[in-house]
Scaffold this motif. Structure first.
Motif, short mmCIF file in Angstrom:
data_model
loop_
_atom_site.label_atom_id
_atom_site.label_comp_id
_atom_site.label_asym_id
_atom_site.label_seq_id
_atom_site.Cartn_x
_atom_site.Cartn_y
_atom_site.Cartn_z
N MET A 140 29.35 15.18 40.10
CA MET A 140 28.76 16.68 39.51
C MET A 140 28.84 17.52 40.49
N LYS A 141 28.30 17.25 42.11
CA LYS A 141 28.73 18.01 43.53
C LYS A 141 29.96 18.63 43.42
N GLY A 142 31.20 17.85 42.59
CA GLY A 142 32.14 18.31 42.81
C GLY A 142 32.44 19.48 42.40
N LEU A 143 31.84 19.30 41.09
CA LEU A 143 32.07 20.88 39.85
C LEU A 143 31.60 21.30 40.50
N TYR A 144 30.37 21.71 40.43
CA TYR A 144 29.27 22.51 41.34
C TYR A 144 29.76 23.01 42.78
N SER A 145 30.61 22.14 43.36
CA SER A 145 31.26 23.08 44.82
C SER A 145 32.30 23.45 44.08
N VAL A 146 33.55 22.57 43.39
CA VAL A 146 34.52 24.04 42.94
C VAL A 146 33.98 25.29 42.34
N LEU A 147 33.28 25.40 41.60
CA LEU A 147 32.53 26.97 40.34
C LEU A 147 32.04 27.36 41.95
N LEU A 148 31.44 27.00 42.89
CA LEU A 148 30.89 27.89 43.48
C LEU A 148 32.28 28.49 44.95
N LEU A 149 33.23 27.86 45.03
CA LEU A 149 34.13 27.87 44.93
C LEU A 149 35.15 29.03 44.72
N VAL A 150 34.82 29.00 43.24
CA VAL A 150 35.76 29.82 42.73
C VAL A 150 34.80 31.59 42.53
N MET A 151 34.06 31.09 42.69
CA MET A 151 33.04 32.49 43.05
C MET A 151 32.81 33.25 44.65
N SER A 152 33.02 32.45 45.70
CA SER A 152 33.66 32.26 46.58
C SER A 152 34.22 33.68 46.72
N ASN A 153 35.67 32.91 46.06
CA ASN A 153 37.13 33.63 46.47
C ASN A 153 37.18 35.23 45.53
N ALA A 154 36.15 34.96 44.10
CA ALA A 154 36.08 36.49 43.56
C ALA A 154 35.67 37.01 44.26
N PHE A 155 34.90 36.93 45.26
CA PHE A 155 34.14 37.79 46.12
C PHE A 155 35.11 38.44 47.66
N MET A 156 35.72 36.73 47.36
CA MET A 156 36.44 37.23 48.69
C MET A 156 37.68 37.82 48.39
N THR A 157 38.09 38.23 47.49
CA THR A 157 39.25 38.90 47.37
C THR A 157 39.48 40.00 46.60
N LEU A 158 37.54 40.04 46.55
CA LEU A 158 37.20 41.92 46.19
C LEU A 158 37.03 42.79 47.15
N ALA A 159 36.90 41.65 48.03
CA ALA A 159 36.53 42.77 49.19
C ALA A 159 37.90 42.44 50.08
N TRP A 160 39.15 41.48 49.87
CA TRP A 160 39.85 41.84 50.53
C TRP A 160 41.01 42.60 50.29
N TYR A 161 40.89 42.67 49.22
CA TYR A 161 41.80 43.14 48.99
C TYR A 161 41.40 44.91 47.04
N GLY A 162 40.11 45.00 46.70
CA GLY A 162 39.79 45.39 45.98
C GLY A 162 39.49 47.20 46.59
N HIS A 163 38.76 47.27 47.64
CA HIS A 163 39.24 48.66 48.34
C HIS A 163 40.55 49.03 48.10
N LEU A 164 41.68 48.38 48.00
CA LEU A 164 43.26 49.31 48.00
C LEU A 164 43.39 50.09 46.92
N LYS A 165 42.52 49.95 45.89
CA LYS A 165 41.96 50.73 44.44
C LYS A 165 41.10 52.00 44.65
N PHE A 166 39.98 51.77 45.94
CA PHE A 166 39.50 52.81 45.56
C PHE A 166 40.09 54.02 45.61
N LYS A 167 40.92 54.40 46.28
CA LYS A 167 41.21 56.25 46.10
C LYS A 167 41.17 56.02 44.01
N GLN A 168 41.15 55.52 43.41
CA GLN A 168 41.62 55.77 42.53
C GLN A 168 40.19 56.73 41.91
#
Length: 122
Positions: free
Chosen positions: A1-29
């Protein structure tokens, strides 16, 4: 179960990371962001990235063998990289419709999936 929680948290983490790294490229819109300077964009991205750590740190602690999780450090890193690419691809398809993936991108991604296979092979 810890493995599943770890993977789900990594998915959430990466969603924020991707938004922080690349989301600003859409800010001008977006009207509110269109005239912000680089420093403002950096601070906004940094604020978004803070949430990445709220998920990433617990994900690694839950998943790491020395804290009772199922994964070695190498396994955690490879999982994180593949999750990053999956989240990035979804993000790109949803928000950057002018971008395209070519066959060599898919082949490279396939090699990363093979890397996961070999890393986890006992």
């Amino acid at each position: 179960m810890k493995g599943l929680y770890s993977v789900l948290l990594l998915v959430m983490s990466n969603a924020f990371m991707t938004l922080a790294w690349y989301g600003h490229l859409k800010f001008k819109q977006l009207k509110w962001f269109e005239n912000l300077g680089l420093l403002s964009i950096i601070l906004i991205s940094w604020g978004i990235a803070l949430f990445e750590y709220f998920f990433q740190v617990p994900a690694n602690r839950l998943g790491y063998k020395e804290y009772g999780g199922p994964f070695s450090l190498v396994e955690l890193k490879v999982l994180q990289e593949v999750i990053t690419l999956i989240v990035f691809m979804i993000f790109t398809f949803l928000f950057f419709k002018n971008e395209s993936f070519r066959w060599n991108h898919l082949v490279g991604f396939g090699f990363l999936v093979l890397a996961v296979y070999f890393i986890f092979k006992k």
